[in-house]
Design an enzyme around this catalytic site. Structure first.
Site, mmCIF file in Angstrom:
data_model
loop_
_atom_site.group_PDB
_atom_site.id
_atom_site.type_symbol
_atom_site.label_atom_id
_atom_site.label_comp_id
_atom_site.label_asym_id
_atom_site.label_seq_id
_atom_site.Cartn_x
_atom_site.Cartn_y
_atom_site.Cartn_z
ATOM 1 N NE ARG A 1 13.227 57.192 -43.569
ATOM 2 C CZ ARG A 1 11.972 57.656 -43.587
ATOM 3 N NH1 ARG A 1 11.353 57.860 -44.737
ATOM 4 N NH2 ARG A 1 11.332 57.894 -42.460
ATOM 5 C CB CYS B 1 12.259 57.686 -54.707
ATOM 6 S SG CYS B 1 12.191 57.694 -52.920
ATOM 7 C CB CYS C 1 17.166 61.886 -49.791
ATOM 8 S SG CYS C 1 16.196 60.580 -49.009
ATOM 9 C CB CYS D 1 15.582 64.520 -52.935
ATOM 10 S SG CYS D 1 13.847 64.352 -53.421
ATOM 11 C CG ASP E 1 12.814 64.027 -37.492
ATOM 12 O OD1 ASP E 1 13.043 63.442 -36.403
ATOM 13 O OD2 ASP E 1 11.947 63.648 -38.292
ATOM 14 C CG ASP F 1 16.189 65.769 -41.417
ATOM 15 O OD1 ASP F 1 16.037 66.257 -40.280
ATOM 16 O OD2 ASP F 1 15.252 65.319 -42.112
ATOM 17 N NE ARG G 1 2.442 61.124 -35.030
ATOM 18 C CZ ARG G 1 2.714 61.648 -33.833
ATOM 19 N NH1 ARG G 1 2.265 61.087 -32.726
ATOM 20 N NH2 ARG G 1 3.463 62.725 -33.738
ATOM 21 N NE ARG H 1 11.563 59.226 -34.003
ATOM 22 C CZ ARG H 1 11.763 59.560 -35.272
ATOM 23 N NH1 ARG H 1 10.919 60.335 -35.899
ATOM 24 N NH2 ARG H 1 12.818 59.117 -35.907
ATOM 25 C CE1 TYR H 2 6.948 62.102 -31.894
ATOM 26 C CE2 TYR H 2 6.721 61.231 -34.112
ATOM 27 C CZ TYR H 2 7.238 62.168 -33.244
ATOM 28 O OH TYR H 2 8.038 63.169 -33.732
ATOM 29 C CE LYS I 1 8.830 64.313 -39.148
ATOM 30 N NZ LYS I 1 8.683 62.932 -38.619
HETATM 31 C C1 LIG Z 1 7.700 62.122 -38.934
HETATM 32 C C2 LIG Z 1 7.373 60.895 -38.223
HETATM 33 C C3 LIG Z 1 6.056 60.624 -37.826
HETATM 34 C C4 LIG Z 1 4.908 61.555 -38.138
HETATM 35 O O1 LIG Z 1 4.976 62.679 -37.382
HETATM 36 P P1 LIG Z 1 3.774 63.738 -37.437
HETATM 37 O O2 LIG Z 1 4.279 64.831 -36.557
HETATM 38 O O3 LIG Z 1 2.556 63.044 -36.918
HETATM 39 O O4 LIG Z 1 3.603 64.135 -38.865
HETATM 40 C C5 LIG Z 1 5.795 59.468 -37.142
HETATM 41 N N1 LIG Z 1 6.771 58.602 -36.829
HETATM 42 C C6 LIG Z 1 8.051 58.830 -37.196
HETATM 43 C C7 LIG Z 1 9.065 57.844 -36.816
HETATM 44 C C8 LIG Z 1 8.398 59.980 -37.900
HETATM 45 O O5 LIG Z 1 9.666 60.187 -38.286
#
Ligand SMILES: *Cc1c(COP(=O)(O)O)cnc(C)c1O
Length: 346
Positions: A113, A104, A111, A108, A308, A271, A95, A91-92, A315
């Site tokens: 998911r 798990c 959850c 929870c 989120d 969520d 990362r 998404r970013y 987020k």
């Molecule tokens: C939560 C999440 C992250 C990590 O986000 P940070 O703000 O770096 O902790 C990365 N990718 C996805 C898809 C996420 O849902």
């Protein structure tokens, strides 16, 4: 270093197990059987043994889970909206999250998911290879976040294998594991697990914990073993109605985490997962708690309150706001609520 002994009893994995353990009254069995059909049940002996309403509320099914509200979603944070290969979400730019398993140690009730966890266990090898190939072919990826399910429910051998393959990718500098295992199944943090984590990229652990009642002696010992192994830890907490939705409860949790060398990182607004509305506070309630924490405790212990955004948009911090822009400059609110003016240079 000695490895800790696992507790004698096994996890509780069904409604029948919960009834036998006295965690659910037989009179509730009808409604809860319907809940069990939709959402899996599992509680570790450690959490069943905590004998705490705040812990039980997180893991013991509730008939209110049958209430599905119009705004609730099957994929509330949009994991599948940015998925280049099965199990991977990008998404970013810098990362990715890799769902290394759907299993798990505990399930929870809130959850995000809950529609996918428990369905199968480890990510199949073909999918894992496809995900790792994508990561290797994408130099912008600086951090790989192992999630799930719970990645630390995998065997140390499998974790070590994933770590080894990630270490071979030069642009991956950080591997982060988000997990409940150190708290809910602390005996899993043994020498083999710690050895598996001692891989070449820098490893961080994000510990999910919501209440000090989860921090049993065994959990505290597991967190201490991780910190002593030199692995930095952050925490994430979900804001949950009647579990931790007041400043005193969260302050106690964040102070305990700091003393255990875990830095509070995120307080998640709950969520929009299906059947979870009884857990959700308003955002205004969350902001009011954050306002109380600021100033009341060490800044190191105050996490960022995040939402989120439903649909896969990421987020974002959701306040409270301390700064308001105006014609005369900014109005800044201090931790006691008084207003002050601040001006930028011309
Ligand atoms: C939560 C999440 C992250 C990590 O986000 P940070 O703000 O770096 O902790 C990365 N990718 C996805 C898809 C996420 O849902």
């Amino acid at each position: 270093m000695n490895s800790p002994k696992p507790p004698a009893n096994a996890s509780l994995n069904s409604l029948d197990d919960l009834i036998a353990a006295g965690l659910v009254a037989p009179s509730q069995a009808g409604d809860l059987a319907r809940v069990e059909k939709s959402f899996r049940i599992r509680i570790t002996p450690e959490m069943a043994g905590a004998h705490s309403p705040a812990v039980a509320a997180q893991f013991v099914p509730d008939a209110r889970e049958l209430v599905i509200r119009a705004e609730e979603l099957t994929d509330p944070i949009g994991d599948t909206a940015h998925s280049p290969t099965y199990g991977l979400t990008h998404r970013y730019p810098d990362r990715v999250i890799l769902a290394a398993t759907h299993a798990c140690e505990v399930y929870c009730r809130f959850c995000f998911r809950r529609e996918v966890v428990g369905a199968s266990a480890a990510l199949p090898d073909d999918d894992l290879t496809a995900a790792l190939d994508y990561i290797a072919a994408t130099p912008a990826i600086w951090e790989v976040i192992l999630t799930g399910g719970d990645p630390m429910s995998l065997s140390p051998r499998r974790i070590a294998a994933i770590m080894e393959r990630l270490s071979a990718i030069a642009h991956v500098q950080i591997v982060r594991l988000h997990t409940r295992v150190p708290v809910v199944a602390p005996h899993r943090i043994d020498d083999a697990m710690l050895a598996a984590l001692r891989a070449r990229p820098t490893v961080y652990i994000g510990v999910h914990t919501n209440h000090t009642d989860e921090l049993t002696q065994a959990a505290r010992a597991a967190l201490t073993r991780i910190a002593d192994a030199g692995i930095p830890m952050v925490s994430q907490t979900v804001l949950l109605r009647r579990v931790n939705d007041d400043a005193a409860t969260l302050e106690a949790l964040f102070r305990a985490l700091l003393t255990l060398r875990v830095q509070p990182y995120y307080l998640h607004h709950c969520d929009l997962a299906q059947g979870t509305s009884h857990f959700r506070t308003t955002i205004a309630a969350g902001q009011a708690i954050m306002t109380q924490l600021r100033g009341r405790m060490s800044g190191m212990g105050v996490p960022t309150y995040v939402l989120d955004i439903p649909g896969g948009f990421g987020k974002v911090p959701i306040g409270p706001e301390y700064l308001a822009a105006g014609l005369e400059g900014y109005t800044v609110t201090d931790w006691q609520g008084a207003k002050h003016i601040y001006c930028d240079p011309d």
